[in-house]
Design an enzyme around this catalytic site. Structure first.
Site, PDB file in Angstrom:
ATOM      1  N   ASP A  62       0.848  -1.189   0.000  1.00 62.37           N
ATOM      2  CA  ASP A  62       0.000   0.000   0.000  1.00 62.37           C
ATOM      3  C   ASP A  62       0.889   1.247   0.000  1.00 62.37           C
ATOM      4  O   ASP A  62       1.711   1.410   0.901  1.00 62.37           O
ATOM      5  CB  ASP A  62      -0.895  -0.046   1.252  1.00 62.37           C
ATOM      6  CG  ASP A  62      -1.702   1.218   1.437  1.00 62.37           C
ATOM      7  OD1 ASP A  62      -1.878   1.965   0.458  1.00 62.37           O
ATOM      8  OD2 ASP A  62      -2.156   1.456   2.577  1.00 62.37           O
ATOM      9  N   ASP A  70      -1.823  -1.158  -3.760  1.00 64.65           N
ATOM     10  CA  ASP A  70      -2.126  -0.388  -4.968  1.00 64.65           C
ATOM     11  C   ASP A  70      -0.980  -0.500  -5.977  1.00 64.65           C
ATOM     12  O   ASP A  70       0.061  -1.112  -5.702  1.00 64.65           O
ATOM     13  CB  ASP A  70      -2.437   1.069  -4.612  1.00 64.65           C
ATOM     14  CG  ASP A  70      -1.394   1.656  -3.669  1.00 64.65           C
ATOM     15  OD1 ASP A  70      -0.197   1.389  -3.901  1.00 64.65           O
ATOM     16  OD2 ASP A  70      -1.759   2.353  -2.704  1.00 64.65           O
ATOM     17  N   ASP A 139      -5.789 -10.632 -15.719  1.00 64.11           N
ATOM     18  CA  ASP A 139      -6.967 -11.468 -15.592  1.00 64.11           C
ATOM     19  C   ASP A 139      -8.023 -10.998 -16.577  1.00 64.11           C
ATOM     20  O   ASP A 139      -8.291  -9.801 -16.658  1.00 64.11           O
ATOM     21  CB  ASP A 139      -7.516 -11.322 -14.170  1.00 64.11           C
ATOM     22  CG  ASP A 139      -7.501 -12.621 -13.421  1.00 64.11           C
ATOM     23  OD1 ASP A 139      -8.203 -13.533 -13.874  1.00 64.11           O
ATOM     24  OD2 ASP A 139      -6.812 -12.716 -12.383  1.00 64.11           O
ATOM     25  N   ASP A 241     -10.360 -16.120 -16.764  1.00 61.91           N
ATOM     26  CA  ASP A 241     -11.089 -16.479 -15.550  1.00 61.91           C
ATOM     27  C   ASP A 241     -12.389 -17.218 -15.871  1.00 61.91           C
ATOM     28  O   ASP A 241     -13.146 -16.792 -16.743  1.00 61.91           O
ATOM     29  CB  ASP A 241     -11.410 -15.181 -14.804  1.00 61.91           C
ATOM     30  CG  ASP A 241     -12.168 -15.391 -13.523  1.00 61.91           C
ATOM     31  OD1 ASP A 241     -11.539 -15.780 -12.534  1.00 61.91           O
ATOM     32  OD2 ASP A 241     -13.400 -15.179 -13.507  1.00 61.91           O
ATOM     33  N   GLU A 295      -8.343 -20.890 -16.911  1.00 57.72           N
ATOM     34  CA  GLU A 295      -8.871 -21.497 -15.706  1.00 57.72           C
ATOM     35  C   GLU A 295      -9.962 -22.437 -16.203  1.00 57.72           C
ATOM     36  O   GLU A 295     -11.085 -22.020 -16.446  1.00 57.72           O
ATOM     37  CB  GLU A 295      -9.428 -20.434 -14.770  1.00 57.72           C
ATOM     38  CG  GLU A 295      -9.817 -21.010 -13.441  1.00 57.72           C
ATOM     39  CD  GLU A 295     -10.512 -20.008 -12.554  1.00 57.72           C
ATOM     40  OE1 GLU A 295     -10.253 -20.046 -11.357  1.00 57.72           O
ATOM     41  OE2 GLU A 295     -11.328 -19.212 -13.036  1.00 57.72           O
ATOM     42  N   HIS A 369      -4.924 -16.978  -5.279  1.00 57.43           N
ATOM     43  CA  HIS A 369      -5.858 -16.171  -4.471  1.00 57.43           C
ATOM     44  C   HIS A 369      -7.144 -16.915  -4.132  1.00 57.43           C
ATOM     45  O   HIS A 369      -7.943 -16.416  -3.349  1.00 57.43           O
ATOM     46  CB  HIS A 369      -6.185 -14.885  -5.229  1.00 57.43           C
ATOM     47  CG  HIS A 369      -6.951 -15.176  -6.477  1.00 57.43           C
ATOM     48  ND1 HIS A 369      -6.384 -15.834  -7.552  1.00 57.43           N
ATOM     49  CD2 HIS A 369      -8.245 -14.953  -6.815  1.00 57.43           C
ATOM     50  CE1 HIS A 369      -7.301 -15.999  -8.491  1.00 57.43           C
ATOM     51  NE2 HIS A 369      -8.434 -15.471  -8.075  1.00 57.43           N
ATOM     52  N   ASP A 370      -7.377 -18.070  -4.730  1.00 57.35           N
ATOM     53  CA  ASP A 370      -8.559 -18.868  -4.406  1.00 57.35           C
ATOM     54  C   ASP A 370      -8.221 -20.035  -3.492  1.00 57.35           C
ATOM     55  O   ASP A 370      -9.069 -20.899  -3.245  1.00 57.35           O
ATOM     56  CB  ASP A 370      -9.197 -19.426  -5.687  1.00 57.35           C
ATOM     57  CG  ASP A 370      -9.840 -18.333  -6.521  1.00 57.35           C
ATOM     58  OD1 ASP A 370     -10.305 -17.325  -5.948  1.00 57.35           O
ATOM     59  OD2 ASP A 370      -9.877 -18.487  -7.762  1.00 57.35           O
TER      60      ASP A 370
END
Ligand code: GLC
Length: 594
Positions: A62, A70, A139, A241, A295, A369-370
């Site tokens: 950040d 960010d 993505d 995705d 994916e 991230h999943d």
């Protein structure tokens, strides 16, 4: 129907993406020409040789103290990313989004999420990566958008909107729509009533994520235009995705009697899926030297369709069978208390690796991230062994056949945070499933215990840079709690230590670069029924490597039947690596055999 089970299946399926290099464009660098390929299978491509590092921008760094990572934050860490020795970065979605599903609900495909910065920051970030010879792929979330996207706002206002047919609708005069399940909906209902149009719209995910109607050619052209916008900026590829969901059964016939709760198989992979992929390739991918990763869900046969080069669709695929292994059947990502069948797990890798040896190209990953943190899920996160265990998993990822996708933070051995309270969670997946368990009067305590191992937020806690407050991630209040172990597990302390997990990752990434056998070599499982050790060979021309990985907390022996008397150690995670096949707890060693 058992929605919790379907969901786990789905996410596995959704994460299968493929890097796809243009089939026609020549490889750029002569230095990257293909080494002799004994198998005759693998035409050389830069994306087969790349190590991919996944950055979840929300949690990386950040720069402005609002507690959310960010783009400027990533820019401040470009040299760190370069120092890892990786070749390509996958950025989770950075597009404008109300963040119901952390960027996977896009309200404007050609703008940057306010919390992440502005387009000028993106341009600077891309330039910064390219200046360092790091490729970037983004993505591509096109099964659905956000309810706040201008297309949907218009579509939901009137049946006469030019965008009405960008979405799937069921007119209310036909009665209730046929049942379809939704993954992020508390009611488990994929149809949401919309008053202004007196019709129901489809959302396989949250009601804030309306599904786009791919059967409408105008929609497809809009998507291709948007893809060209990013490619013309110079990005190097896309992760597609949830791509198998783009084509679905739009006759909305009742689910067949054989429907067994396998959501992905019945709700995705519709009749036009591969027509769309081939059209996308023709109209977009084939014009650029890029990579694509799908994916993709399903079995070998389904996944192979995306990446069989003869079909001209995508380049690489994620598969889910191995990552979704070890959960109790018919429950939502609930780990089996008895653990998982290691021998069966190895055979899953063997099956897929063998399939990709025939055609296409696979990927290798243990987290994203999943997923939870790989160290907690597949290794051992207790302080006494997390060092060796983490290095062992890194050895695994970087010595398999298939492009490695390595998740940020795993290079320092980050672990699951294991929240006790539901209030600590942010993720729509967990909150939806918690609400469903609660509504059914289920055992919430047991649910939360299971989620300590499997929930996605475990993998989304902020990057641990140093031992200052908030692990140096932010001067503000982080959007998700920082793992309290940051004082012991952080980049800064590991930079200085030549034997750290971080420096081991760097060494392994270098080794993969130096040894084409690790990229293009044949892969062969050995000692398949060994209950503790994952052992395989990699062979290219006259070079043969043996990889030995002890996945257990006990001493173990690999019985490979190979003569190790003249073996040379290429890398190992103990100070005195074993050359005998006898392995210490979580020991990993790569041996070169004469
Ligand atoms: C993919 C993403 C996941 C997201 C889902 C819906 O599976 O990886 O994070 O929740 O798609 O877009």
């Amino acid at each position: 129907m058992k929605p919790l089970h379907h969901f786990a299946f789905f996410l596995g399926a959704v994460l299968l993406l493929a890097f796809s290099a243009c089939n026609t464009a020549p490889d750029k660098t002569p230095a990257q020409q293909t080494p002799a390929d004994t198998s005759g299978i693998a035409a050389k491509k830069w994306w087969k040789e790349a190590v991919v590092y996944q950055i979840y921008p929300r949690s990386f760094k950040d720069s402005d103290g609002d507690g959310v990572g960010d783009l400027k934050g990533i820019i401040s860490k470009l040299d760190y990313v370069k120092s890892l020795g990786i070749d390509m970065v996958w950025l989770n979605p950075v597009y404008a989004s109300p963040n119901k599903d952390n960027g996977y609900d896009i309200s404007d495909y050609q703008n940057i999420m306010k919390e992440f910065g502005a387009m000028a920051d993106f341009d600077a970030l891309l330039q910064g990566f390219h200046d360092r010879d790091i490729k970037v792929f983004m993505d591509l979330v096109v099964n659905h958008c956000s309810e706040e996207h201008a297309w949907f706002k218009s579509a939901r206002s009137s049946r006469n909107s030019p965008y009405y047919n960008y979405f799937h609708w069921w007119p209310a005069e036909k009665g209730k729509p046929p049942y379809r399940w939704s993954i992020f909906d508390e009611k488990g209902d994929a149809w949401e009533y919309n008053k202004a149009t007196d019709s129901y719209y489809l959302h396989y995910f949250a009601d804030a994520q309306p599904d786009l109607n791919w059967e409408n050619p105008a929609l497809r052209q809009e998507i291709y235009k948007m893809m060209r916008f990013w490619l013309d900026k110079g990005i190097d590829g896309f992760r597609l995705d949830a791509i198998a969901f783009c084509s679905k059964d739009t006759t909305w016939s009742p689910l067949p009697a054989a429907y067994d709760g396998n959501w992905g198989m019945y709700y995705a992979s519709g009749p036009y899926l591969h027509d769309y992929m081939q059209e996308m390739n023709r109209e977009v991918f084939s014009k650029y030297d890029i990579a694509t990763v799908a994916e993709a869900m399903g079995d070998v046969e389904r996944v192979m369709k995306f990446v069989d080069p003869a079909r001209k669709e995508l380049d690489m695929a994620y598969y889910f069978e191995a990552i979704d292994f070890g959960y109790l059947p018919k429950e939502y990502k609930m780990p089996d208390p008895k653990g998982y069948d290691f021998v069966a797990w190895k055979k899953i890798y063997a099956k897929w690796t063998d399939a990709f040896a025939q055609k296409g190209w696979g990927t290798m990953y243990l987290a994203n991230h999943d997923q939870p943190r790989m160290l907690t899920r597949w290794g051992n996160d207790s302080p006494a062994v997390r060092d060796v265990s983490s290095k062992m998993l890194t050895t695994f990822i970087l010595s398999m056949r298939g492009t490695p996708f390595y998740y940020f933070g795993d290079e320092i051995g980050m672990t699951n945070i294991k929240f006790d309270k539901v209030d600590d969670y942010n993720d729509i997946e967990l909150l939806t499933n918690y609400a469903q368990v609660k509504a059914k009067g289920g055992d919430l305590k047991r649910f939360l215990e299971g989620m300590k191992i499997s929930s996605r937020d475990n993998g989304r806690t902020p990057m641990q840079w140093d031992d200052t407050p908030n692990a140096g991630f932010s001067t503000g209040k982080p959007w998700l709690k920082v793992n309290p172990n940051y004082a012991a597990v952080n980049v800064s302390s590991q930079e200085a230590d030549p034997n750290s997990i971080l420096n081991y990752f760097r060494a392994m990434a270098q080794l993969r670069k130096k040894e084409p056998v690790l990229i293009y070599g044949d892969w062969q499982l050995v000692d398949a029924d060994n209950p503790d050790v994952f052992a395989y060979t990699r062979t290219l021309n006259n070079k043969k490597l043996l990889v030995l990985l002890n996945f257990k907390a006990v001493d173990a022996t690999a019985n490979t039947g190979l003569d190790l008397s003249k073996a040379k150690v290429l890398i190992g995670n103990y100070p005195a690596p074993s050359v005998s096949g006898k392995l210490k707890p979580y020991e990993a060693v790569i041996l070169e055999l004469p």
